[in-house]
Design a protein around this motif. Sequence first.
Motif, PDB file in Angstrom:
ATOM      1  N   THR A   1       0.780  -1.295   0.114  1.00 33.93           N
ATOM      2  CA  THR A   1       0.509   0.062   0.208  1.00 33.93           C
ATOM      3  C   THR A   1       0.461   1.286  -0.285  1.00 33.93           C
ATOM      4  O   THR A   1       1.759   1.003   0.753  1.00 33.93           O
ATOM      5  CB  THR A   1      -0.599   0.237   1.321  1.00 33.93           C
ATOM      6  OG1 THR A   1       0.004   0.015   2.456  1.00 33.93           O
ATOM      7  CG2 THR A   1      -1.694  -1.023   1.114  1.00 33.93           C
ATOM      8  N   GLN A   2       0.790   2.023  -1.190  1.00 32.03           N
ATOM      9  CA  GLN A   2       1.752   3.124  -0.700  1.00 32.03           C
ATOM     10  C   GLN A   2       0.384   4.536  -1.006  1.00 32.03           C
ATOM     11  O   GLN A   2      -0.344   3.983  -0.758  1.00 32.03           O
ATOM     12  CB  GLN A   2       2.436   3.521  -2.159  1.00 32.03           C
ATOM     13  CG  GLN A   2       3.787   2.753  -2.698  1.00 32.03           C
ATOM     14  CD  GLN A   2       4.145   3.001  -3.878  1.00 32.03           C
ATOM     15  OE1 GLN A   2       3.843   1.728  -4.646  1.00 32.03           O
ATOM     16  NE2 GLN A   2       4.644   3.961  -3.714  1.00 32.03           N
ATOM     17  N   GLY A   3       0.665   5.287  -0.214  1.00 33.58           N
ATOM     18  CA  GLY A   3       0.017   6.916  -0.191  1.00 33.58           C
ATOM     19  C   GLY A   3       0.635   7.847   0.242  1.00 33.58           C
ATOM     20  O   GLY A   3       2.268   7.997   0.898  1.00 33.58           O
ATOM     21  N   THR A   4      -0.015   9.049   0.992  1.00 33.46           N
ATOM     22  CA  THR A   4       1.175  10.135   1.088  1.00 33.46           C
ATOM     23  C   THR A   4       0.158  10.847   2.547  1.00 33.46           C
ATOM     24  O   THR A   4       0.649  11.922   2.981  1.00 33.46           O
ATOM     25  CB  THR A   4       0.411  11.626  -0.166  1.00 33.46           C
ATOM     26  OG1 THR A   4      -0.634  11.508   0.542  1.00 33.46           O
ATOM     27  CG2 THR A   4       0.918  11.208  -1.432  1.00 33.46           C
ATOM     28  N   GLU A   5       0.010   9.465   2.533  1.00 41.05           N
ATOM     29  CA  GLU A   5      -0.646   9.546   4.227  1.00 41.05           C
ATOM     30  C   GLU A   5       0.244  10.548   5.609  1.00 41.05           C
ATOM     31  O   GLU A   5       1.409   9.089   5.562  1.00 41.05           O
ATOM     32  CB  GLU A   5      -1.723   8.920   5.124  1.00 41.05           C
ATOM     33  CG  GLU A   5      -3.174   8.719   4.072  1.00 41.05           C
ATOM     34  CD  GLU A   5      -2.569   7.892   2.636  1.00 41.05           C
ATOM     35  OE1 GLU A   5      -3.494   7.299   2.484  1.00 41.05           O
ATOM     36  OE2 GLU A   5      -1.315   7.524   2.353  1.00 41.05           O
ATOM     37  N   ASP A   6       0.203  10.737   6.526  1.00 43.57           N
ATOM     38  CA  ASP A   6       1.287  11.254   7.380  1.00 43.57           C
ATOM     39  C   ASP A   6       0.826  11.522   8.951  1.00 43.57           C
ATOM     40  O   ASP A   6       1.196  11.293  10.013  1.00 43.57           O
ATOM     41  CB  ASP A   6       0.779  13.211   7.651  1.00 43.57           C
ATOM     42  CG  ASP A   6       0.353  13.986   7.427  1.00 43.57           C
ATOM     43  OD1 ASP A   6      -1.016  13.708   7.650  1.00 43.57           O
ATOM     44  OD2 ASP A   6       0.169  15.594   7.980  1.00 43.57           O
ATOM     45  N   THR A   7      -0.644  10.660   8.357  1.00 44.63           N
ATOM     46  CA  THR A   7      -1.408   9.378  10.062  1.00 44.63           C
ATOM     47  C   THR A   7      -0.913   8.514  10.012  1.00 44.63           C
ATOM     48  O   THR A   7      -1.031   7.678   8.406  1.00 44.63           O
ATOM     49  CB  THR A   7      -2.716   9.584  10.624  1.00 44.63           C
ATOM     50  OG1 THR A   7      -3.273   9.761   8.943  1.00 44.63           O
ATOM     51  CG2 THR A   7      -2.772  11.309  10.412  1.00 44.63           C
ATOM     52  N   TRP A   8      -1.316   6.803  11.054  1.00 46.60           N
ATOM     53  CA  TRP A   8      -1.527   5.979  10.525  1.00 46.60           C
ATOM     54  C   TRP A   8      -2.170   5.171   9.488  1.00 46.60           C
ATOM     55  O   TRP A   8      -3.552   5.761   9.661  1.00 46.60           O
ATOM     56  CB  TRP A   8      -0.943   5.258  12.132  1.00 46.60           C
ATOM     57  CG  TRP A   8       0.156   5.186  12.277  1.00 46.60           C
ATOM     58  CD1 TRP A   8       0.475   6.452  13.702  1.00 46.60           C
ATOM     59  CD2 TRP A   8       1.143   5.156  12.330  1.00 46.60           C
ATOM     60  NE1 TRP A   8       1.584   6.463  14.573  1.00 46.60           N
ATOM     61  CE2 TRP A   8       2.372   5.502  13.821  1.00 46.60           C
ATOM     62  CE3 TRP A   8       1.967   4.356  11.605  1.00 46.60           C
ATOM     63  CZ2 TRP A   8       3.803   5.171  12.991  1.00 46.60           C
ATOM     64  CZ3 TRP A   8       3.775   4.349  11.461  1.00 46.60           C
ATOM     65  CH2 TRP A   8       4.345   4.571  12.326  1.00 46.60           C
ATOM     66  N   VAL A   9      -1.962   4.232   8.543  1.00 50.51           N
ATOM     67  CA  VAL A   9      -3.136   3.622   8.292  1.00 50.51           C
ATOM     68  C   VAL A   9      -2.168   2.387   7.651  1.00 50.51           C
ATOM     69  O   VAL A   9      -1.258   1.537   7.826  1.00 50.51           O
ATOM     70  CB  VAL A   9      -2.122   3.984   6.083  1.00 50.51           C
ATOM     71  CG1 VAL A   9      -3.380   3.304   5.601  1.00 50.51           C
ATOM     72  CG2 VAL A   9      -2.566   5.641   6.193  1.00 50.51           C
ATOM     73  N   ASP A  10      -3.733   1.618   8.171  1.00 50.19           N
ATOM     74  CA  ASP A  10      -3.616  -0.010   8.252  1.00 50.19           C
ATOM     75  C   ASP A  10      -2.713  -0.462   6.453  1.00 50.19           C
ATOM     76  O   ASP A  10      -2.971  -0.235   5.480  1.00 50.19           O
ATOM     77  CB  ASP A  10      -4.646  -0.526   7.967  1.00 50.19           C
ATOM     78  CG  ASP A  10      -5.534  -0.274   9.230  1.00 50.19           C
ATOM     79  OD1 ASP A  10      -4.589  -0.049  10.071  1.00 50.19           O
ATOM     80  OD2 ASP A  10      -6.882   0.132   9.401  1.00 50.19           O
ATOM     81  N   GLY A 106       6.439  13.883  -0.359  1.00 51.19           N
ATOM     82  CA  GLY A 106       6.347  12.395  -1.270  1.00 51.19           C
ATOM     83  C   GLY A 106       5.316  11.318  -1.202  1.00 51.19           C
ATOM     84  O   GLY A 106       4.133  11.270  -0.107  1.00 51.19           O
ATOM     85  N   THR A 107       5.514  10.176  -1.485  1.00 56.17           N
ATOM     86  CA  THR A 107       5.071   9.528  -1.481  1.00 56.17           C
ATOM     87  C   THR A 107       5.208   8.076  -0.567  1.00 56.17           C
ATOM     88  O   THR A 107       6.549   8.057  -1.023  1.00 56.17           O
ATOM     89  CB  THR A 107       4.527   8.351  -2.254  1.00 56.17           C
ATOM     90  OG1 THR A 107       3.401   9.638  -3.340  1.00 56.17           O
ATOM     91  CG2 THR A 107       3.178   6.957  -2.891  1.00 56.17           C
ATOM     92  N   CYS A 108       5.355   6.889  -0.006  1.00 61.22           N
ATOM     93  CA  CYS A 108       5.653   5.953   1.224  1.00 61.22           C
ATOM     94  C   CYS A 108       4.893   5.293   0.872  1.00 61.22           C
ATOM     95  O   CYS A 108       3.427   4.880   0.529  1.00 61.22           O
ATOM     96  CB  CYS A 108       6.676   6.332   2.018  1.00 61.22           C
ATOM     97  SG  CYS A 108       7.603   7.840   2.145  1.00 61.22           S
ATOM     98  N   GLY A 109       5.858   3.705   1.548  1.00 65.52           N
ATOM     99  CA  GLY A 109       4.445   2.505   0.903  1.00 65.52           C
ATOM    100  C   GLY A 109       5.076   1.360   1.333  1.00 65.52           C
ATOM    101  O   GLY A 109       6.775   1.129   1.429  1.00 65.52           O
ATOM    102  N   LEU A 110       5.055  -0.161   2.073  1.00 65.55           N
ATOM    103  CA  LEU A 110       4.936  -0.721   1.664  1.00 65.55           C
ATOM    104  C   LEU A 110       4.615  -2.357   1.246  1.00 65.55           C
ATOM    105  O   LEU A 110       3.449  -2.082   0.713  1.00 65.55           O
ATOM    106  CB  LEU A 110       4.721  -1.324   3.782  1.00 65.55           C
ATOM    107  CG  LEU A 110       4.918  -0.626   4.696  1.00 65.55           C
ATOM    108  CD1 LEU A 110       4.248  -0.563   6.444  1.00 65.55           C
ATOM    109  CD2 LEU A 110       6.328  -0.577   4.657  1.00 65.55           C
ATOM    110  N   MET A 111       5.032  -2.823   1.457  1.00 63.68           N
ATOM    111  CA  MET A 111       4.259  -3.760   0.539  1.00 63.68           C
ATOM    112  C   MET A 111       4.551  -3.825  -1.106  1.00 63.68           C
ATOM    113  O   MET A 111       3.708  -4.825  -2.015  1.00 63.68           O
ATOM    114  CB  MET A 111       3.173  -4.513   0.815  1.00 63.68           C
ATOM    115  CG  MET A 111       3.202  -4.792   2.393  1.00 63.68           C
ATOM    116  SD  MET A 111       1.446  -6.056   2.466  1.00 63.68           S
ATOM    117  CE  MET A 111       0.234  -4.478   2.840  1.00 63.68           C
ATOM    118  N   TYR A 112       5.364  -3.413  -1.896  1.00 67.10           N
ATOM    119  CA  TYR A 112       5.771  -2.402  -2.373  1.00 67.10           C
ATOM    120  C   TYR A 112       5.403  -3.859  -3.901  1.00 67.10           C
ATOM    121  O   TYR A 112       6.936  -4.880  -3.781  1.00 67.10           O
ATOM    122  CB  TYR A 112       7.132  -2.290  -2.956  1.00 67.10           C
ATOM    123  CG  TYR A 112       7.294  -1.341  -4.237  1.00 67.10           C
ATOM    124  CD1 TYR A 112       6.594  -0.660  -4.829  1.00 67.10           C
ATOM    125  CD2 TYR A 112       8.640  -2.028  -4.469  1.00 67.10           C
ATOM    126  CE1 TYR A 112       6.906   0.997  -5.389  1.00 67.10           C
ATOM    127  CE2 TYR A 112       8.846  -1.002  -6.008  1.00 67.10           C
ATOM    128  CZ  TYR A 112       8.253  -0.662  -6.701  1.00 67.10           C
ATOM    129  OH  TYR A 112       8.356   0.453  -7.788  1.00 67.10           O
TER     130      TYR A 112
END
Length: 126
Positions: A1-10, A106-112
């Motif tokens: 999951t990738q996004g620009t959120e600055d809060t915790w995202v599931d 920017g955009t950051c993410g996990l499970m790239y």
Amino acid sequence: TQGTEDTWVDTDLTVTITCSATTSKVYLLAETTGIADTANGFLYVTIERQVSGGSDTNIGDATVGLCHMKSDQGAIIAPVACHILDSPSTTSAITYMLQRKNADGGTCGLMYQDVYSNITAMEIGA
């Protein structure tokens, strides 16, 4: 999951465990791949605990979580692993979920690119 959120995202990376004693601890290990796609971008990673569908608890630091990665010159794609020994004090079902958040734009993410990812929960001291 990738996004620009600055809060915790599931993320979709979860595991559920039920301890046999309230004195048990749970060792958690999460492994995946992360991406931070801008210079000086930060990806923070934490694990959230939810007991029997109740409220959520971030078991890492509220601001920076359990681990992070930083890009210095541009995009960085790298392995991400974090672990912690939790003391949930319950014999109810516990669901742990990997979460991410972004800092510095920017955009950051996990499970790239849907690489193999896992989260493991082990009861200790039952």
